[in-house]
Design a protein around this motif. Sequence first.
Motif, PDB file in Angstrom:
ATOM      1  N   VAL A  51       0.841  -1.204   0.000  1.00  0.00           N
ATOM      2  CA  VAL A  51       0.000   0.000   0.000  1.00  0.00           C
ATOM      3  C   VAL A  51       0.877   1.255   0.000  1.00  0.00           C
ATOM      4  N   ALA A  52       1.932   1.242   0.836  1.00  0.00           N
ATOM      5  CA  ALA A  52       2.819   2.408   0.899  1.00  0.00           C
ATOM      6  C   ALA A  52       3.495   2.662  -0.443  1.00  0.00           C
ATOM      7  N   LEU A  53       3.886   1.595  -1.137  1.00  0.00           N
ATOM      8  CA  LEU A  53       4.534   1.755  -2.438  1.00  0.00           C
ATOM      9  C   LEU A  53       3.565   2.331  -3.463  1.00  0.00           C
ATOM     10  N   LEU A  54       2.341   1.838  -3.470  1.00  0.00           N
ATOM     11  CA  LEU A  54       1.349   2.359  -4.415  1.00  0.00           C
ATOM     12  C   LEU A  54       1.029   3.825  -4.139  1.00  0.00           C
ATOM     13  N   VAL A  55       0.935   4.190  -2.851  1.00  0.00           N
ATOM     14  CA  VAL A  55       0.592   5.570  -2.484  1.00  0.00           C
ATOM     15  C   VAL A  55       1.710   6.530  -2.869  1.00  0.00           C
ATOM     16  N   THR A  56       2.947   6.083  -2.749  1.00  0.00           N
ATOM     17  CA  THR A  56       4.085   6.987  -3.007  1.00  0.00           C
ATOM     18  C   THR A  56       4.651   6.848  -4.420  1.00  0.00           C
ATOM     19  N   LEU A  57       4.059   5.981  -5.237  1.00  0.00           N
ATOM     20  CA  LEU A  57       4.635   5.705  -6.555  1.00  0.00           C
ATOM     21  C   LEU A  57       4.755   6.966  -7.409  1.00  0.00           C
ATOM     22  N   ARG A  58       3.736   7.826  -7.363  1.00  0.00           N
ATOM     23  CA  ARG A  58       3.782   9.049  -8.172  1.00  0.00           C
ATOM     24  C   ARG A  58       4.943   9.936  -7.733  1.00  0.00           C
ATOM     25  N   VAL A  59       5.183  10.019  -6.430  1.00  0.00           N
ATOM     26  CA  VAL A  59       6.311  10.806  -5.921  1.00  0.00           C
ATOM     27  C   VAL A  59       7.623  10.205  -6.378  1.00  0.00           C
ATOM     28  N   LEU A  60       7.724   8.886  -6.313  1.00  0.00           N
ATOM     29  CA  LEU A  60       8.961   8.210  -6.718  1.00  0.00           C
ATOM     30  C   LEU A  60       9.254   8.440  -8.199  1.00  0.00           C
ATOM     31  N   GLY A 152       6.179  -4.309  15.008  1.00  0.00           N
ATOM     32  CA  GLY A 152       5.158  -3.269  14.960  1.00  0.00           C
ATOM     33  C   GLY A 152       5.746  -1.890  15.235  1.00  0.00           C
ATOM     34  N   THR A 153       6.639  -1.812  16.234  1.00  0.00           N
ATOM     35  CA  THR A 153       7.287  -0.545  16.561  1.00  0.00           C
ATOM     36  C   THR A 153       8.169  -0.075  15.402  1.00  0.00           C
ATOM     37  N   LEU A 154       8.945  -1.007  14.831  1.00  0.00           N
ATOM     38  CA  LEU A 154       9.795  -0.656  13.695  1.00  0.00           C
ATOM     39  C   LEU A 154       8.966  -0.153  12.507  1.00  0.00           C
ATOM     40  N   THR A 155       7.812  -0.771  12.285  1.00  0.00           N
ATOM     41  CA  THR A 155       6.957  -0.355  11.171  1.00  0.00           C
ATOM     42  C   THR A 155       6.468   1.077  11.355  1.00  0.00           C
ATOM     43  N   LEU A 156       6.068   1.418  12.564  1.00  0.00           N
ATOM     44  CA  LEU A 156       5.620   2.792  12.830  1.00  0.00           C
ATOM     45  C   LEU A 156       6.758   3.787  12.593  1.00  0.00           C
ATOM     46  N   LEU A 157       7.955   3.435  13.045  1.00  0.00           N
ATOM     47  CA  LEU A 157       9.102   4.318  12.851  1.00  0.00           C
ATOM     48  C   LEU A 157       9.443   4.457  11.365  1.00  0.00           C
ATOM     49  N   LEU A 158       9.362   3.354  10.634  1.00  0.00           N
ATOM     50  CA  LEU A 158       9.663   3.389   9.206  1.00  0.00           C
ATOM     51  C   LEU A 158       8.620   4.181   8.432  1.00  0.00           C
ATOM     52  N   LEU A 159       7.359   4.064   8.833  1.00  0.00           N
ATOM     53  CA  LEU A 159       6.315   4.857   8.172  1.00  0.00           C
ATOM     54  C   LEU A 159       6.514   6.345   8.438  1.00  0.00           C
ATOM     55  N   ALA A 160       6.937   6.676   9.658  1.00  0.00           N
ATOM     56  CA  ALA A 160       7.230   8.084   9.969  1.00  0.00           C
ATOM     57  C   ALA A 160       8.400   8.583   9.125  1.00  0.00           C
ATOM     58  N   TRP A 161       9.410   7.750   8.953  1.00  0.00           N
ATOM     59  CA  TRP A 161      10.561   8.109   8.091  1.00  0.00           C
ATOM     60  C   TRP A 161      10.100   8.295   6.649  1.00  0.00           C
ATOM     61  N   LEU A 162       9.250   7.397   6.175  1.00  0.00           N
ATOM     62  CA  LEU A 162       8.743   7.507   4.809  1.00  0.00           C
ATOM     63  C   LEU A 162       7.963   8.805   4.615  1.00  0.00           C
ATOM     64  N   LEU A 163       7.107   9.134   5.573  1.00  0.00           N
ATOM     65  CA  LEU A 163       6.323  10.368   5.483  1.00  0.00           C
ATOM     66  C   LEU A 163       7.247  11.584   5.432  1.00  0.00           C
ATOM     67  N   HIS A 164       8.282  11.572   6.241  1.00  0.00           N
ATOM     68  CA  HIS A 164       9.252  12.666   6.224  1.00  0.00           C
ATOM     69  C   HIS A 164       9.941  12.756   4.862  1.00  0.00           C
ATOM     70  N   ASN A 165      10.306  11.586   4.306  1.00  0.00           N
ATOM     71  CA  ASN A 165      10.958  11.582   2.996  1.00  0.00           C
ATOM     72  C   ASN A 165      10.066  12.147   1.903  1.00  0.00           C
ATOM     73  N   VAL A 166       8.778  11.843   1.986  1.00  0.00           N
ATOM     74  CA  VAL A 166       7.839  12.299   0.963  1.00  0.00           C
ATOM     75  C   VAL A 166       7.567  13.796   1.096  1.00  0.00           C
ATOM     76  N   LEU A 167       7.366  14.262   2.333  1.00  0.00           N
ATOM     77  CA  LEU A 167       6.970  15.658   2.540  1.00  0.00           C
ATOM     78  C   LEU A 167       8.159  16.603   2.488  1.00  0.00           C
ATOM     79  N   ARG A 168       9.318  16.128   2.965  1.00  0.00           N
ATOM     80  CA  ARG A 168      10.495  16.990   2.993  1.00  0.00           C
ATOM     81  C   ARG A 168      11.678  16.194   2.446  1.00  0.00           C
ATOM     82  N   GLU A 169      11.964  16.412   1.192  1.00  0.00           N
ATOM     83  CA  GLU A 169      13.030  15.644   0.557  1.00  0.00           C
ATOM     84  C   GLU A 169      14.388  16.184   0.992  1.00  0.00           C
ATOM     85  N   ARG A 170      14.960  15.531   1.995  1.00  0.00           N
ATOM     86  CA  ARG A 170      16.304  15.879   2.448  1.00  0.00           C
ATOM     87  C   ARG A 170      17.106  14.591   2.520  1.00  0.00           C
TER      88      ARG A 170
END
Length: 363
Positions: A51-60, A152-170
């Motif tokens: 799901v995350a890959l499909l949602v971010t595919l346009r950004v990628l 589960g904890t790692l997944t939440l942290l990774l999703l937060a990292w992904l959101l940061h990557n999408v919203l603020r490309e640094r």
Amino acid sequence: MTLTKLTRAFTWLLLLGSFLPYAWKLPYMTNAWRSSPMDRFDWLFLLIAAVALLVTLRVLLARRSRTQGVYMVALLPSLLLMALGVALEIHAAAIMGAVAFSWSMLWLALGWRSAYTAFPIYAIMGLSCTSTSYWLGYFSGPLQWNGLAIKGTLTLLLLAWLLHNVLRERQVRRETFCFYLAFAVLTFGAWQARTLYHTAAPFLPDFSTLDRGEFFGQTMEITPADERFFGTSSFGKYIFASDDHIVTVLTVTCVDDIHQIHPASHCLRVSGWAIDAENIDSVDVASQKLSVSEIIARRDGQRIMVWVWYSSADASTGNFLAFRRLWRQGTPWFTAQVSTPCAQGTENDARAVLSKFLAITTP
């Protein structure tokens, strides 16, 4: 067909084809998700990653950049990991290699900007790998954390990292990122390598002789579940008793299918036992050193100490990972789990009982 269309077609071919090695392992993983209580929720991590890959595919696709040969830093290790997984019949290595291969192909197709953005997605995909819940709990050491909770904890942290990557490309420079990733892998490998060479002389007692000094034994019933679990391996279950002590024994001898010998603490967890402690230790048995995995487990008010080791005709070890390193196709390996009751504060007494029992059963 224009060059642009050819490039676009090649890109999609790489992206879709990158998942073929993972798809090749998917039937095995699906079977594990259905049959193993510890793996039954792992499909959720694959779903989240998809799901995350499909949602971010346009950004990628929008962040596509020029690809340089640096992507080989990811591609070559992924191919090596898959090859080792297949050659040594280690499913987890082949699956992780397949995930890394998929990410390296995205790097090739879309460049570093997109590869860095998407890295958390592929890390979540890696959490779908079978046995990761067990091994994450195992590597938590004395803390004995729940592997699924760690995931589960790692997944939440990774999703937060992904959101940061999408919203603020640094993005991190690719050389720096690859250096720190390699450093983390090598550090973990060095930390575990110290236990991979804990071996001792072969130890192959014959428990089928039921009269063992002060211990008298009987064979326990083999259930259909046992036969399904151990497959074609030769195995036996015994219970021995003296005037004061009880010792139960499970033995398995495997020649061809290495996957019919499992980590003991994994089997205990699947059977409903909670693991309070698990350590690799060297114990004295009849004037010789034996490397064992010592496990303290509890269930329904009962507490036991279990000693586990793996032995061929050449060497023995208490470390499952060391056993996997030493195993070769066609070489018989014997494993035994011996256990005795262990109330709180009686650990030394339980060790003495198991040591005495094994000394009697020494060939």
